[in-house]
Design a protein around this motif. Structure first.
Motif, PDB file in Angstrom:
ATOM      1  N   LYS A 196       0.828  -1.211   0.000  1.00  0.00           N
ATOM      2  CA  LYS A 196       0.000   0.000   0.000  1.00  0.00           C
ATOM      3  C   LYS A 196       0.856   1.252   0.000  1.00  0.00           C
ATOM      4  N   ARG A 197       2.085   1.125   0.541  1.00  0.00           N
ATOM      5  CA  ARG A 197       2.970   2.292   0.543  1.00  0.00           C
ATOM      6  C   ARG A 197       4.266   1.884  -0.130  1.00  0.00           C
ATOM      7  N   SER A 198       4.701   2.648  -1.124  1.00  0.00           N
ATOM      8  CA  SER A 198       5.843   2.155  -1.889  1.00  0.00           C
ATOM      9  C   SER A 198       7.123   2.965  -1.654  1.00  0.00           C
ATOM     10  N   ARG A 199       6.983   4.244  -1.247  1.00  0.00           N
ATOM     11  CA  ARG A 199       8.163   5.117  -1.182  1.00  0.00           C
ATOM     12  C   ARG A 199       9.186   4.631  -0.155  1.00  0.00           C
ATOM     13  N   ILE A 200       8.691   4.212   0.999  1.00  0.00           N
ATOM     14  CA  ILE A 200       9.613   3.727   2.020  1.00  0.00           C
ATOM     15  C   ILE A 200       9.228   2.297   2.405  1.00  0.00           C
ATOM     16  N   HIS A 201      10.148   1.598   3.033  1.00  0.00           N
ATOM     17  CA  HIS A 201       9.860   0.219   3.456  1.00  0.00           C
ATOM     18  C   HIS A 201       8.710   0.255   4.468  1.00  0.00           C
ATOM     19  N   PRO A 202       7.780  -0.683   4.374  1.00  0.00           N
ATOM     20  CA  PRO A 202       6.613  -0.650   5.268  1.00  0.00           C
ATOM     21  C   PRO A 202       6.972  -0.668   6.763  1.00  0.00           C
ATOM     22  N   ALA A 203       8.167  -1.185   7.111  1.00  0.00           N
ATOM     23  CA  ALA A 203       8.529  -1.267   8.536  1.00  0.00           C
ATOM     24  C   ALA A 203       9.211  -0.001   9.051  1.00  0.00           C
ATOM     25  N   THR A 204       9.502   0.954   8.180  1.00  0.00           N
ATOM     26  CA  THR A 204      10.290   2.138   8.570  1.00  0.00           C
ATOM     27  C   THR A 204       9.681   2.859   9.776  1.00  0.00           C
ATOM     28  N   ARG A 205       8.399   3.139   9.697  1.00  0.00           N
ATOM     29  CA  ARG A 205       7.770   3.954  10.753  1.00  0.00           C
ATOM     30  C   ARG A 205       7.662   3.202  12.074  1.00  0.00           C
ATOM     31  N   THR A 206       7.370   1.918  12.002  1.00  0.00           N
ATOM     32  CA  THR A 206       7.266   1.141  13.254  1.00  0.00           C
ATOM     33  C   THR A 206       8.642   1.032  13.913  1.00  0.00           C
ATOM     34  N   PHE A 207       9.687   0.818  13.107  1.00  0.00           N
ATOM     35  CA  PHE A 207      11.029   0.727  13.675  1.00  0.00           C
ATOM     36  C   PHE A 207      11.430   2.066  14.303  1.00  0.00           C
ATOM     37  N   GLN A 208      11.084   3.170  13.634  1.00  0.00           N
ATOM     38  CA  GLN A 208      11.380   4.503  14.198  1.00  0.00           C
ATOM     39  C   GLN A 208      10.671   4.653  15.547  1.00  0.00           C
ATOM     40  N   ALA A 209       9.405   4.252  15.594  1.00  0.00           N
ATOM     41  CA  ALA A 209       8.618   4.398  16.824  1.00  0.00           C
ATOM     42  C   ALA A 209       9.236   3.598  17.970  1.00  0.00           C
ATOM     43  N   LEU A 210       9.633   2.371  17.674  1.00  0.00           N
ATOM     44  CA  LEU A 210      10.207   1.528  18.730  1.00  0.00           C
ATOM     45  C   LEU A 210      11.524   2.105  19.233  1.00  0.00           C
ATOM     46  N   ARG A 211      12.352   2.581  18.297  1.00  0.00           N
ATOM     47  CA  ARG A 211      13.652   3.141  18.676  1.00  0.00           C
ATOM     48  C   ARG A 211      13.475   4.382  19.559  1.00  0.00           C
ATOM     49  N   ILE A 212      12.511   5.231  19.178  1.00  0.00           N
ATOM     50  CA  ILE A 212      12.256   6.442  19.967  1.00  0.00           C
ATOM     51  C   ILE A 212      11.794   6.070  21.371  1.00  0.00           C
ATOM     52  N   ALA A 213      10.904   5.067  21.448  1.00  0.00           N
ATOM     53  CA  ALA A 213      10.371   4.669  22.755  1.00  0.00           C
ATOM     54  C   ALA A 213      11.449   4.021  23.614  1.00  0.00           C
ATOM     55  N   VAL A 214      12.235   3.128  23.023  1.00  0.00           N
ATOM     56  CA  VAL A 214      13.270   2.425  23.800  1.00  0.00           C
ATOM     57  C   VAL A 214      14.237   3.437  24.417  1.00  0.00           C
ATOM     58  N   ASN A 215      14.621   4.441  23.636  1.00  0.00           N
ATOM     59  CA  ASN A 215      15.664   5.374  24.097  1.00  0.00           C
ATOM     60  C   ASN A 215      15.118   6.694  24.634  1.00  0.00           C
ATOM     61  N   GLN A 216      13.793   6.799  24.760  1.00  0.00           N
ATOM     62  CA  GLN A 216      13.139   8.033  25.251  1.00  0.00           C
ATOM     63  C   GLN A 216      13.698   9.259  24.528  1.00  0.00           C
ATOM     64  N   GLU A 217      13.813   9.121  23.205  1.00  0.00           N
ATOM     65  CA  GLU A 217      14.548  10.134  22.445  1.00  0.00           C
ATOM     66  C   GLU A 217      13.927  11.529  22.512  1.00  0.00           C
ATOM     67  N   LEU A 218      12.602  11.606  22.408  1.00  0.00           N
ATOM     68  CA  LEU A 218      11.993  12.935  22.340  1.00  0.00           C
ATOM     69  C   LEU A 218      12.027  13.638  23.701  1.00  0.00           C
ATOM     70  N   GLU A 219      11.764  12.875  24.771  1.00  0.00           N
ATOM     71  CA  GLU A 219      11.809  13.468  26.115  1.00  0.00           C
ATOM     72  C   GLU A 219      13.212  14.008  26.385  1.00  0.00           C
ATOM     73  N   HIS A 220      14.216  13.175  26.089  1.00  0.00           N
ATOM     74  CA  HIS A 220      15.598  13.583  26.366  1.00  0.00           C
ATOM     75  C   HIS A 220      16.001  14.811  25.549  1.00  0.00           C
ATOM     76  N   LEU A 221      15.535  14.857  24.302  1.00  0.00           N
ATOM     77  CA  LEU A 221      15.886  16.001  23.452  1.00  0.00           C
ATOM     78  C   LEU A 221      15.322  17.294  24.029  1.00  0.00           C
ATOM     79  N   GLY A 222      14.055  17.268  24.408  1.00  0.00           N
ATOM     80  CA  GLY A 222      13.412  18.469  24.960  1.00  0.00           C
ATOM     81  C   GLY A 222      14.153  18.980  26.195  1.00  0.00           C
ATOM     82  N   ILE A 223      14.523  18.062  27.074  1.00  0.00           N
ATOM     83  CA  ILE A 223      15.220  18.452  28.316  1.00  0.00           C
ATOM     84  C   ILE A 223      16.612  19.010  27.991  1.00  0.00           C
TER      85      ILE A 223
END
Ligand SMILES: C[S@@+](CC[C@H](N)C(=O)[O-])C[C@H]1O[C@@H](n2cnc3c(N)ncnc32)[C@H](O)[C@@H]1O
Length: 351
Positions: A196-223
């Motif tokens: 259904k989506r061809s531009r990027i690999h279908p797993a790209t967004r889920t992998f990004q989400a998991l990586r952000i959650a595992v490393n608390q990336e957004l919270e840490h960046l804001g602080i």
């Protein structure tokens, strides 16, 4: 064989633009909050020598080793620490690294991590579902995937991956777990989303989400960004390179808010916030890589660079003026703001 020997080198992104935005000066004191392979750090040191100093931070101990080897020629002027940038302020005080002339964040992953064996960041290589930037931390992607409820997973994939098939993916994960490896997860997502989506690999967004959650990336960046503003000396520069819209939004909002004198909601008849600008935007528009850079280094294609310069707030201005000289001295000399700012600049450079 170590990762150092296997992984191809990381090519630093927007390197000339970064040096310019940081306004790197001889003898300046710089912090690279995301040291990675030491690519940006090496060029900062080159441009700030003689006399330049660099505090390099990375949460990944492997990055510290790799960058340490690369920056060996500058070992007398560098201090490399295995630390999370969420502890930026504490680290500066601990190592007496103040005031700072420039702070760089080059967010995300280095090629060394993405291509490295066994880290679980890539959906193109089979590895355990790990995704920890710092292997000493407890939470892994496997734990999230295999223990979070279907609702929690759907929320996480939607929020951190901006994935429109988040519910379908979460439902399939809940049905098919335990899921142990990256390829198992990637192929399962491919079956859910199909073509259904061809531009990027279908797993790209889920992998990004998991990586952000595992490393608390957004919270840490804001602080860390808030701490960075306060650590910068007068006219010090904050430069951030981000790689996706969630990171960029945090950077943009902080820089815009901190560059305004009033942050009252629109329509307020008079200002009640008492906020004064602590930053000045260096570039009105975000800086992106040229087509030739993207051709040489395709990983740079989503990079966005934002830069801001520290200005002093009115409160700080008075405190500094008081420190520099008494008000009678100012009056006696007839010093105006430009003279005071010049004195301040000299004091800061000599610090
Ligand atoms: C894109 S790479 C930096 C590459 C580097 N600029 C170069 O030229 O080699 C990002 C680095 O930031 C590190 N990193 C990400 N989040 C971090 C955090 N919260 N604290 C410290 N380091 C972090 C990663 O481990 C990775 O090594």
């Amino acid at each position: 064989m170590s990762q150092t020997m296997l992984a191809p080198a990381h090519i630093p992104v927007l390197i000339e633009e970064t040096i310019k935005a940081l306004n790197v000066q001889f003898g300046g004191r710089y912090i690279d909050c995301t040291l990675g392979g030491g690519g940006h750090a090496a060029v900062i040191l080159e441009h700030s020598s003689p006399g330049g100093q660099l505090l390099g931070i990375d949460t990944d101990p492997e990055a510290i080793k790799i960058a340490g080897a690369r920056l060996e020629a500058y070992s007398g002027s560098t201090l490399l620490i295995n630390e999370n940038f969420v502890n930026l302020q504490a680290s500066c005080y601990k190592y007496d690294f103040l005031p700072v002339h420039g702070i760089l964040f080059d967010l995300g992953l280095s090629s060394l991590q993405l291509n490295g064996n066994g880290r679980g960041f890539s959906f193109q290589r089979d590895a355990p579902l790990d995704m920890r930037l710092n292997p000493n931390q407890k939470l892994t992607a496997a734990e999230i995937v295999n223990t979070y409820s279907e609702t929690e997973l759907a929320h996480l994939i939607k929020t951190y991956g901006e994935e429109s098939y988040s519910r379908q993916i979460a439902r399939r994960i809940a049905r098919e777990r335990p899921i142990k490896t990256t390829l198992q997860l990637a192929q399962m997502i491919e079956r859910v989303i199909g073509s259904k989506r061809s531009r990027i690999h279908p797993a790209t967004r889920t992998f990004q989400a998991l990586r952000i959650a595992v490393n608390q990336e957004l919270e840490h960046l804001g602080i860390a960004l808030k701490q960075a503003v306060n650590l910068l000396g007068f006219e010090g520069r904050l430069v951030v390179i981000s790689y996706h819209s969630l990171e960029d939004r945090i950077v943009k909002q902080l820089m815009q808010q901190e560059s305004k004198d009033c942050i009252c909601p629109p329509g307020m008849p008079t200002c009640i916030c008492g906020h004064t600008a602590s930053l000045r935007l260096v570039n009105k528009r975000v800086i992106t890589p040229s087509p030739s850079e993207v051709e040489i280094n395709p990983r740079s294609r989503s990079a966005k660079l934002r830069a801001a310069e520290r200005v002093i707030t009115e409160d700080e201005h008075y405190k500094i003026v008081e420190k520099l000289c008494s008000s009678t001295e100012i009056e006696a000399n007839g010093w105006k703001r430009p003279t005071l700012l010049k004195k301040l600049r000299q004091t800061f450079l000599a610090a």
